[in-house]
Design an enzyme around this catalytic site. Sequence first.
Site, PDB file in Angstrom:
ATOM      1  N   ASP A 438       1.378  60.177   9.968  1.00 43.34           N
ATOM      2  CA  ASP A 438       0.823  61.171  10.886  1.00 43.34           C
ATOM      3  C   ASP A 438      -0.499  60.701  11.504  1.00 43.34           C
ATOM      4  O   ASP A 438      -1.121  59.734  11.033  1.00 43.34           O
ATOM      5  CB  ASP A 438       0.618  62.490  10.113  1.00 43.34           C
ATOM      6  CG  ASP A 438       0.945  63.710  10.941  1.00 43.34           C
ATOM      7  OD1 ASP A 438       0.754  63.653  12.163  1.00 43.34           O
ATOM      8  OD2 ASP A 438       1.387  64.723  10.362  1.00 43.34           O
ATOM      9  N   ASP A 495       6.020  69.423  16.987  1.00 43.07           N
ATOM     10  CA  ASP A 495       5.854  70.379  15.893  1.00 43.07           C
ATOM     11  C   ASP A 495       6.582  71.680  16.199  1.00 43.07           C
ATOM     12  O   ASP A 495       6.627  72.578  15.353  1.00 43.07           O
ATOM     13  CB  ASP A 495       4.366  70.676  15.652  1.00 43.07           C
ATOM     14  CG  ASP A 495       3.744  69.698  14.668  1.00 43.07           C
ATOM     15  OD1 ASP A 495       4.486  68.865  14.113  1.00 43.07           O
ATOM     16  OD2 ASP A 495       2.518  69.753  14.459  1.00 43.07           O
TER      17      ASP A 495
END
Length: 691
Positions: A438, A495
């Site tokens: 990430d 997301d």
Amino acid sequence: MIKTWHLGDSRQSMVLASFDGRLPEVVYWGPALPEGEAHQAIAAASIADVSGGMVDRNAAVSLSPEASQTFPGHCGLSVRDKNGTQLAPDSRFRSEAVSEHGVTLVFADDALGLTLTFNLALDAKSSLFKLRSSLESADEIIVDWLAAPVLPVPAHTGEMIEFSGRWCAEFLTRRIPFAPGARVRDNRTGRTDHAHFPGLIVCSPGTRNTSGEAYAFHYGWSGGHKMVAEELQDGRRHVQFGHASGSLPVGRTFHSAPLYVTYSGSGLNGAATRFQKHARNLVAEGARSPRPVHYNCWEAVYFDHELDELRSIASQAADLGAERFVLDDGWFGRRDDDTTSLGDWVIDRRKYPDGLTPLIEHVKALGMEFGIWFEPEMINEDSDLYRSHPDWVLGPADQIRGRQQLVLDMSRQDVRSYLYEHIASVLKHHDVGYIKWDHNRVLPVVDASQAEGTYALIDRLRADFPQVEIESCASGGGRIDFGILERTQRVWLSDSNDALERQRIQHDAALFLPASVTGSHVGPRKCHTSGRVLDIKLRSWTAAQRHMGFEMDPRELTEQEAATLRMVTGWWKANRDWMMQADILRLDSSDPAIIAEQQLAADGSRFVAFAAQMRPSDQILPYPLQLTGLDPNAVYKINLINQDEAPALSRGAPLLKEHDLEVSGQYLMSHGLILPWRFPETIWVLEGRRL
Ligand code: GLA
């Protein structure tokens, strides 16, 4: 004296010419020219007129347009000596090296000690040109701008499709006309970013997914790019891509990232399928095949890791069909929320008293692979790492934080070694097959060495742990480009697990990305990022259009929802072998309320089409859905696989509601299929086989 070079294949040709030793320019780029074409004549014919109010010779739109040639627009190179004085190189031919698929051209300005090298190659497998510029200097210099090879685009392509976006809305497209002046995108976030996918498609006003001309560009770099699409006052147009301005350190050697370009005469899909193919080829070696169904626990538990609960979730995920369990954020340091512990990559013994092995053993016993989350480039001030190495932070101490975190300086060898040791230790001591990597904030300063440092760390880990796949995530799709895809095998596209938003994002990302690298998960019934409640059927089929996974808490599923998810997952597993190699063809739906695509097997023998009803249509009857890419003379058998979903308000008898249809490819492409009426926020799925 004119020197010419030709690169091309059966789909496209590019002819370059250098006049009197000056920098080469592209004098033709478009449909493939016939064998034996007179390239010298094309070069000679490219010379434009000069009229009133102009200088006496038009400055070339060369691979690096030069100020010394009185170029009237944005130059390809902007360079200063180390005292800051602007230099104006006037480069001349030095050498060439021709190989099977490309050419390397070297030009130099000896007086200034500057050498420009252009690497131009055509990838025979994907039909993408890969173009790179390099600059070498005898002395230290400051490079404000080094464009990858600059390409002209023809006058009849008056429009450009460019990309913007935001968190949960990646790959937004905007179609705008060329106009006098420059359209400049300078992405100074230090990462690819949601708002700046480094792509551009130049096309004609009539270009659609399935027809028309398109010139498509993608800059394969994760450190932030600058794009210039300019129309000069004389009407000529050109496109430039390079690193974001101000991101190159003082030095003697500089490189652009590869610029991937292609010409398509068969609509946006012609270009999209080549980028998709290239991305499939990039990841082919490192990626597990078949692509395993994911389960990711983020939206189920967030930072609340409890071993028994995770075990039970894993069991249910496996029962639904998952084959890889990814333990997301929260397993390390004392990470109970997002204010702490980034940098402390050691297992949290409060949550995992016996380490991760008990969970991993459980996951493996269920037949799943184990994956784990890292955010290597980041650091929280509340961490042991920060307490011992505050000097490892990138940028000034008083910078604004992002998600309460700071960034490590990845250009430092000691930082990279620390990260390598800690990540490698987790990989060495556990049976881990996957990393979700990430990157949840923009950088405080723009510096190319940051992305280079990250590339070096990933490359080292990949070399030592080749069996560990890596997914590129940056708050969703904030780091998606061919630079990162050279070293990772999947991207977390967004997301947003809202299936309607996903339909749009997936559709536009397919201009560059194939299904095999594009993660797509079935989220919670009530979406955590949009608050919208969507039916499990739409959620499941939407995930089944890409690399499928689940991310909800499986305990929320009703029996019926679980049965639907199990059924669609079974369908995906039965079809993934060919779908992960298929071209995604975006369909030109006559109805703007419908997003539709067709995934066509590499051998053309079968396809699946998805038509999502995003909102109610203006007209009451569904318009026929026209397919594409089929053999007009072949007969196809079409089956609406979820025909039982037609609601009671679909009162008529369209054939596909009850029967299969056998009909020619010509009919399917020209007339199209009549589908039953249905509610908004639902999706039809059609299978086709060539008979
Ligand atoms: C980012 C990612 C999410 C999740 C969280 C964890 O936002 O995009 O998928 O991994 O970080 O903190």
